[in-house]
Write a protein that holds these residues in place. Structure first.
Motif, PDB file in Angstrom:
ATOM      1  N   CYS A  78       0.893  -1.002  -0.058  1.00 50.20           N
ATOM      2  CA  CYS A  78      -0.025  -0.106  -0.084  1.00 50.20           C
ATOM      3  C   CYS A  78       0.790   1.199   0.020  1.00 50.20           C
ATOM      4  O   CYS A  78       1.670   1.382   0.725  1.00 50.20           O
ATOM      5  CB  CYS A  78      -0.990   0.002   1.334  1.00 50.20           C
ATOM      6  N   ASP A  79       0.558   2.258  -0.702  1.00 47.35           N
ATOM      7  CA  ASP A  79       1.146   3.485  -0.989  1.00 47.35           C
ATOM      8  C   ASP A  79       1.130   4.409   0.364  1.00 47.35           C
ATOM      9  O   ASP A  79       1.807   5.010   0.718  1.00 47.35           O
ATOM     10  CB  ASP A  79       0.692   4.365  -2.071  1.00 47.35           C
ATOM     11  N   VAL A 139      -2.001  -2.426 -13.444  1.00 43.95           N
ATOM     12  CA  VAL A 139      -2.016  -2.088 -12.108  1.00 43.95           C
ATOM     13  C   VAL A 139      -2.086  -0.641 -11.740  1.00 43.95           C
ATOM     14  O   VAL A 139      -1.466   0.092 -12.314  1.00 43.95           O
ATOM     15  CB  VAL A 139      -0.569  -2.627 -11.390  1.00 43.95           C
ATOM     16  N   GLN A 168      -4.002  -6.904  -5.123  1.00 51.87           N
ATOM     17  CA  GLN A 168      -4.583  -5.923  -5.894  1.00 51.87           C
ATOM     18  C   GLN A 168      -5.277  -6.994  -7.038  1.00 51.87           C
ATOM     19  O   GLN A 168      -4.500  -7.446  -7.881  1.00 51.87           O
ATOM     20  CB  GLN A 168      -3.723  -4.884  -6.383  1.00 51.87           C
ATOM     21  N   ARG A 214      -1.756   2.622  -5.071  1.00 54.93           N
ATOM     22  CA  ARG A 214      -2.214   1.333  -4.546  1.00 54.93           C
ATOM     23  C   ARG A 214      -2.656   1.634  -3.193  1.00 54.93           C
ATOM     24  O   ARG A 214      -1.728   1.918  -2.454  1.00 54.93           O
ATOM     25  CB  ARG A 214      -1.073   0.413  -4.906  1.00 54.93           C
TER      26      ARG A 214
END
Length: 174
Positions: A70-71, A126, A79, A130
């Protein structure tokens, strides 16, 4: 870069018409391109080759998951991704892959390598940002989220300046 042998599709021995190929793509595929952003990958790829007398048409459809961080919280999560790509292969005097949707290969070739196209299709599928689903629905408890909430700027209620209030009235008076 390691060449992906299973992504070479020999078309010379195939009859005209549609031919189907199935692949399962895991992390070693991405690592062979030097791409290490995924912790893990499990993607099913379905390729349909439509062989015609003057050209080849590829339809590629991918579905699966990639495990990314996760960012916001750096927590890993799966994901889901899905991607489609259509590629036309024509024959010419020399190799030319400048166009994203048309590949030109020399007349004497008997196979096509689709690995680069598959790689680009999946990496672009993607999302750029994220975010862990637990962050979006509020179920993820993380030290990083607590710290972000702590550091978030507080909204202060500002007193309005009476000079501006009079000017704002001019905008609404018509």
């Amino acid at each position: 870069m390691m060449k992906q042998k299973e992504f070479y599709i020999p078309f010379s021995g195939l009859g005209q018409g549609k031919h189907e190929f199935e692949y399962t793509i895991n992390n070693p595929f991405f690592e062979s391109f030097g791409y290490d952003e995924f912790n893990a990958a499990d993607i099913d790829l379905h390729v349909v080759l439509n062989k015609m007398s003057t050209m080849l048409e590829f339809e590629m459809k991918a579905q699966g998951t990639v495990n990314v961080n996760c960012d916001l919280t750096n927590e890993p999560f799966d994901q889901p991704i899905g991607a489609d790509l259509e590629l036309v292969v024509k024959f010419g005097s020399e190799f030319n892959d400048e166009d994203d949707e048309i590949l030109i290969i020399p007349h004497g070739e008997h196979q096509v390598n689709i690995a680069q196209y598959v790689y680009e299709m999946l990496v672009l599928a993607v999302p750029q940002k994220r975010i862990h689903p637990g962050v979006l629905d509020g179920t993820l408890q993380s030290e990083a989220l607590k710290k972000l909430e702590e550091l978030q700027p507080k909204e202060e209620k500002k007193e309005s300046d009476p000079r501006w209030d009079e000017l704002k009235k001019l905008l609404t008076d018509k």
